[in-house]
Design an enzyme around this catalytic site. Structure first.
Site, PDB file in Angstrom:
ATOM      1  N   GLU A   1      -1.935   4.049  17.937  1.00  0.00           N
ATOM      2  CA  GLU A   1      -0.469   3.957  17.929  1.00  0.00           C
ATOM      3  C   GLU A   1       0.096   4.997  18.877  1.00  0.00           C
ATOM      4  O   GLU A   1      -0.426   6.107  18.974  1.00  0.00           O
ATOM      5  CB  GLU A   1       0.057   4.237  16.525  1.00  0.00           C
ATOM      6  CG  GLU A   1      -0.327   3.199  15.513  1.00  0.00           C
ATOM      7  CD  GLU A   1       0.376   3.491  14.201  1.00  0.00           C
ATOM      8  OE1 GLU A   1       1.469   2.955  14.015  1.00  0.00           O
ATOM      9  OE2 GLU A   1      -0.160   4.267  13.402  1.00  0.00           O
TER      10      GLU A   1
ATOM     11  N   ASP B   1      -4.205   6.184   5.254  1.00  0.00           N
ATOM     12  CA  ASP B   1      -3.115   5.323   5.695  1.00  0.00           C
ATOM     13  C   ASP B   1      -3.624   4.116   6.486  1.00  0.00           C
ATOM     14  O   ASP B   1      -3.032   3.040   6.433  1.00  0.00           O
ATOM     15  CB  ASP B   1      -2.166   6.168   6.566  1.00  0.00           C
ATOM     16  CG  ASP B   1      -0.914   5.415   6.981  1.00  0.00           C
ATOM     17  OD1 ASP B   1      -0.265   4.831   6.092  1.00  0.00           O
ATOM     18  OD2 ASP B   1      -0.580   5.405   8.186  1.00  0.00           O
TER      19      ASP B   1
ATOM     20  N   LYS C   1      -0.156   1.710  22.415  1.00  0.00           N
ATOM     21  CA  LYS C   1      -0.328   0.960  21.171  1.00  0.00           C
ATOM     22  C   LYS C   1      -1.367  -0.112  21.441  1.00  0.00           C
ATOM     23  O   LYS C   1      -1.215  -0.912  22.370  1.00  0.00           O
ATOM     24  CB  LYS C   1       0.994   0.302  20.760  1.00  0.00           C
ATOM     25  CG  LYS C   1       0.890  -0.482  19.459  1.00  0.00           C
ATOM     26  CD  LYS C   1       2.258  -0.944  18.980  1.00  0.00           C
ATOM     27  CE  LYS C   1       2.174  -1.901  17.813  1.00  0.00           C
ATOM     28  NZ  LYS C   1       1.901  -1.277  16.534  1.00  0.00           N
TER      29      LYS C   1
ATOM     30  N   HIS D   1      -1.050  -5.640   5.515  1.00  0.00           N
ATOM     31  CA  HIS D   1      -0.341  -6.505   6.467  1.00  0.00           C
ATOM     32  C   HIS D   1      -1.196  -6.869   7.681  1.00  0.00           C
ATOM     33  O   HIS D   1      -0.928  -7.846   8.356  1.00  0.00           O
ATOM     34  CB  HIS D   1       1.021  -5.926   6.869  1.00  0.00           C
ATOM     35  CG  HIS D   1       0.968  -4.847   7.903  1.00  0.00           C
ATOM     36  ND1 HIS D   1       0.673  -3.552   7.605  1.00  0.00           N
ATOM     37  CD2 HIS D   1       1.174  -4.866   9.241  1.00  0.00           C
ATOM     38  CE1 HIS D   1       0.706  -2.823   8.710  1.00  0.00           C
ATOM     39  NE2 HIS D   1       1.012  -3.598   9.728  1.00  0.00           N
TER      40      HIS D   1
ATOM     41  N   LYS E   1       0.834  -1.185   0.000  1.00  0.00           N
ATOM     42  CA  LYS E   1       0.000   0.000   0.000  1.00  0.00           C
ATOM     43  C   LYS E   1       0.878   1.247   0.000  1.00  0.00           C
ATOM     44  O   LYS E   1       2.040   1.109   0.358  1.00  0.00           O
ATOM     45  CB  LYS E   1      -0.941  -0.015   1.189  1.00  0.00           C
ATOM     46  CG  LYS E   1      -0.227   0.126   2.547  1.00  0.00           C
ATOM     47  CD  LYS E   1      -1.218   0.176   3.645  1.00  0.00           C
ATOM     48  CE  LYS E   1      -1.436   1.577   4.115  1.00  0.00           C
ATOM     49  NZ  LYS E   1      -0.405   2.082   5.050  1.00  0.00           N
TER      50      LYS E   1
ATOM     51  N   HIS F   1      -6.566  -1.105   6.731  1.00  0.00           N
ATOM     52  CA  HIS F   1      -6.556  -1.989   7.900  1.00  0.00           C
ATOM     53  C   HIS F   1      -7.903  -2.039   8.641  1.00  0.00           C
ATOM     54  O   HIS F   1      -8.417  -3.114   8.937  1.00  0.00           O
ATOM     55  CB  HIS F   1      -5.472  -1.561   8.889  1.00  0.00           C
ATOM     56  CG  HIS F   1      -4.114  -1.392   8.266  1.00  0.00           C
ATOM     57  ND1 HIS F   1      -3.667  -2.183   7.235  1.00  0.00           N
ATOM     58  CD2 HIS F   1      -3.101  -0.531   8.526  1.00  0.00           C
ATOM     59  CE1 HIS F   1      -2.435  -1.803   6.893  1.00  0.00           C
ATOM     60  NE2 HIS F   1      -2.082  -0.809   7.659  1.00  0.00           N
TER      61      HIS F   1
ATOM     62  N   LYS G   1      -1.890 -10.698  10.305  1.00  0.00           N
ATOM     63  CA  LYS G   1      -1.770 -10.833  11.761  1.00  0.00           C
ATOM     64  C   LYS G   1      -2.624 -12.009  12.230  1.00  0.00           C
ATOM     65  O   LYS G   1      -3.768 -12.158  11.816  1.00  0.00           O
ATOM     66  CB  LYS G   1      -2.222  -9.537  12.453  1.00  0.00           C
ATOM     67  CG  LYS G   1      -1.261  -8.365  12.215  1.00  0.00           C
ATOM     68  CD  LYS G   1      -1.704  -7.153  12.999  1.00  0.00           C
ATOM     69  CE  LYS G   1      -0.937  -5.908  12.591  1.00  0.00           C
ATOM     70  NZ  LYS G   1       0.344  -5.710  13.246  1.00  0.00           N
TER      71      LYS G   1
ATOM     72  N   LYS H   1      -2.270   8.465  15.655  1.00  0.00           N
ATOM     73  CA  LYS H   1      -0.881   8.403  16.108  1.00  0.00           C
ATOM     74  C   LYS H   1      -0.738   9.269  17.354  1.00  0.00           C
ATOM     75  O   LYS H   1      -1.519  10.185  17.573  1.00  0.00           O
ATOM     76  CB  LYS H   1       0.057   8.899  15.009  1.00  0.00           C
ATOM     77  CG  LYS H   1       0.079   7.948  13.791  1.00  0.00           C
ATOM     78  CD  LYS H   1       1.289   8.165  12.925  1.00  0.00           C
ATOM     79  CE  LYS H   1       1.238   7.315  11.659  1.00  0.00           C
ATOM     80  NZ  LYS H   1       1.594   5.905  11.895  1.00  0.00           N
TER      81      LYS H   1
HETATM   82  C1  BG6 Z   1       1.049   0.951   8.200  1.00  0.00           C
HETATM   83  C2  BG6 Z   1       0.900   2.440   8.227  1.00  0.00           C
HETATM   84  O1  BG6 Z   1       0.275   0.395   7.187  1.00  0.00           O
HETATM   85  O2  BG6 Z   1       0.653   0.410   9.443  1.00  0.00           O
HETATM   86  C3  BG6 Z   1       1.701   3.050   9.363  1.00  0.00           C
HETATM   87  O3  BG6 Z   1       1.348   2.990   6.998  1.00  0.00           O
HETATM   88  C4  BG6 Z   1       1.350   2.390  10.668  1.00  0.00           C
HETATM   89  O4  BG6 Z   1       1.482   4.451   9.445  1.00  0.00           O
HETATM   90  C5  BG6 Z   1       1.423   0.871  10.542  1.00  0.00           C
HETATM   91  O5  BG6 Z   1       2.256   2.844  11.640  1.00  0.00           O
HETATM   92  C6  BG6 Z   1       0.887   0.187  11.795  1.00  0.00           C
HETATM   93  O6  BG6 Z   1       1.122  -1.176  11.706  1.00  0.00           O
HETATM   94  P1  BG6 Z   1       1.260  -2.067  13.004  1.00  0.00           P
HETATM   95  O7  BG6 Z   1       1.413  -3.460  12.491  1.00  0.00           O
HETATM   96  O8  BG6 Z   1       2.455  -1.547  13.762  1.00  0.00           O
HETATM   97  O9  BG6 Z   1      -0.010  -1.857  13.787  1.00  0.00           O
END
Ligand code: BG6
Length: 509
Positions: A225, A244, A354, A187, A157, A249, A191, A349
């Site tokens: 995050e 993003d 997290k 991604h 992405k 996601h 998970k 963010k």
């Molecule tokens: C990414 C985003 O796809 O996912 C980032 O571009 C973000 O901005 C990240 O920090 C978060 O992924 P994870 O696996 O750390 O939750």
């Protein structure tokens, strides 16, 4: 070390071989697959990068990445040496120049000759999005993608910048490729806990009968995050939280929570059921946007005792930027199962912790027969799917507090991945790379999914890009986002549910 002999020989080509993604994610994941004996018996990894780099320097750089980012920590010398012997070559070349691709084709074919066997070819585009179409075009022009069965391309992405650009990109890729060759990564789908939503819902008979509007009050999906924009200001300032995170996601998690049972566990069936959900999302009314969407940008603040700067002071960010670093949405899914049940989504963010989870809040019991004195701590049932960092599932229910008086309290039943399986789950990229090598596209996004997801957020993108926010920055780092996000859910008489990890025997809230 054992090998998965079912996998055919693979030549994996990483475009952007010196880039951050390769360094932090791809090579650590490939090394872990190797340690787990999951790589094919014959595999060769080639890099392509604009930056010329010798083989020793490449290996050294990648080892540093493994040492810093692998879930297993520092690499042991012998296995790394074995693995590094498969990192065959890093070719330097301009992605706009066909010669780069002709050189690559020669390198791949000489490896096949050495093996005396044809290999599957995986081309991983770990490059900025602007160059992707050129790479695909040149792969086509150098005759490297015409075998649709043996050649796959993995795309990172962002896949497009909005609905129109995603459509154009899909259209242009199809001039050279078949859809079945295109593996679009999200991604989050790699998970373990995200995949487990399917197992939880469809391998158990218990929850599915109550998984609908009759029993569920609402659903919340949070991906919070603690980190700021880090070193990615240049990219992020043109993207923002909605593009993003939510477009991909969070909408993928929503699709898994809301989809109908698949008839079979195969890529097309699962992706079809997921896209049904995205298509059924009610268009967000532009004239009432403030009731459905909230945006925020972090200012300076405190994260775990450290002073941090605001977004506008981050490197490579425009000091007057109006890009959102927080976004929340309220969505409805217009179908029989979910009519009028709100799905609240939020991500940001520089939030206090997290945390990614999906919360299914059930309705209260239809008739409360216990006396008021019993119910002081009363809460309707709630199911929390913890995606990270403490992967697991928690079910909150009412129990009688021991004693002569009748008093109820909320307790939880907890399933923890780490405790149950005594192992840390593989990284998402391990799962996804292995699936790409196996040719299993279930966890990758199809063109229609990507386009539908852009369609969902399109009205919000339009308004936010044309009406500048008047209050940015509107949340200090280390807080849960702007007041408008609280208002978004409070207007419905609800509130965001922060995770509560109960000690055994303690009551919730
Ligand atoms: C990414 C985003 O796809 O996912 C980032 O571009 C973000 O901005 C990240 O920090 C978060 O992924 P994870 O696996 O750390 O939750």
């Amino acid at each position: 070390m054992t090998n998965d002999n079912e996998l055919l020989p693979v030549e994996l080509v990483i475009f952007g071989a010196m880039g951050d993604l390769t360094w932090r994610k791809l090579v650590p994941a490939l090394f872990n697959l190797f340690l787990d004996g999951l790589m094919p018996e014959k595999f060769a990894i080639f890099g392509v990068d604009v930056k010329p780099v010798g083989i020793e320097e490449w290996h050294k750089h990648l080892l540093e990445g493994v040492n810093q980012f692998s879930r297993r920590g520092k690499a042991r010398a012998d296995p790394w040496k074995d693995f590094a012997s498969h990192l065959v070559k890093c070719l330097a070349g301009d992605f706009n120049n066909i010669t780069t691709f002709q050189n690559l084709a020669k390198a791949l074919s000489s490896q096949e000759k050495a093996w005396d066997e044809h290999a599957e070819h995986i081309f991983y585009l770990a490059t900025p999005p602007g160059i992707v179409e050129t790479i695909v075009h040149n792969l086509g022009a150098s005759h490297q993608v015409s075998d649709h069965k043996r050649t796959r391309l993995v795309f990172e992405k962002p896949f497009g910048h909005d609905l129109d650009s995603a459509r154009t990109l899909n259209h242009n890729l199809l001039k050279t490729l078949e859809e079945s060759q295109i593996y679009r990564i999200d991604h989050y789908l790699g998970k373990e806990t995200v995949q487990n939503i399917l197992a939880f819902r469809f391998a158990n008979a218990l929850f599915e009968p109550i998984w609908d509007r009759r029993y569920i009050d609402h659903v919340q999906i949070t991906v919070a995050e603690q980190v700021g924009v880090e070193h990615r200001g240049g990219y992020y300032d043109h993207s923002g939280a909605l593009r993003d995170m939510i477009q991909n996601h969070l909408l993928q998690i929503l699709s898994l929570v809301a989809m109908e049972p698949p008839a079979a566990f195969n890529a097309d069936e699962i992706r079809a059921r997921k896209v049904d959900v995205l298509r059924a999302i009610r268009p967000i009314p532009v004239d009432l946007l403030h009731r459905y969407a909230s945006r925020g940008q972090y200012g300076p603040g405190w994260i775990e005792g450290d002073r941090v700067v605001g977004y506008r002071s981050e490197p490579d960010v425009d000091p007057g930027s109006n890009t959102e670093t927080f976004a929340a949405l309220k969505l409805f899914i217009d179908n029989w199962r979910w009519q009028d049940i709100p799905f609240y989504l939020r991500t940001g963010k520089r939030l206090p912790q997290k945390l990614s989870h999906a919360v299914i809040q059930f309705r209260p019991v239809p008739h409360q027969s216990f006396p008021a004195s019993a119910n002081q701590d009363w809460l309707p049932n709630r199911l929390e799917i913890d995606i990270q960092p403490d992967e697991g599932i928690r079910l909150h229910f009412q129990a009688k507090i021991p004693g002569v008086d009748l008093r109820l309290s909320s307790q939880e039943m907890r399933f923890s991945y780490t405790e149950a399986f005594n192992t840390t789950p593989p990284e998402a990229y391990e799962t996804l790379l292995l699936d790409a090598m196996r040719g299993d596209a279930t966890l990758f996004m199809r063109a229609d999914q990507v386009e539908s997801a852009w369609g969902v957020i399109a009205p919000v993108l339009d308004v936010w890009s044309s009406v500048a926010p008047s209050d940015f920055p509107n949340y200090p780092s280390g807080t849960w986002g702007p007041a408008s996000a609280e208002a978004l859910i409070a207007q419905d008489g609800r509130r965001w549910l922060q995770p509560v990890f109960l000690e055994p025997g303690k009551s919730g809230e």
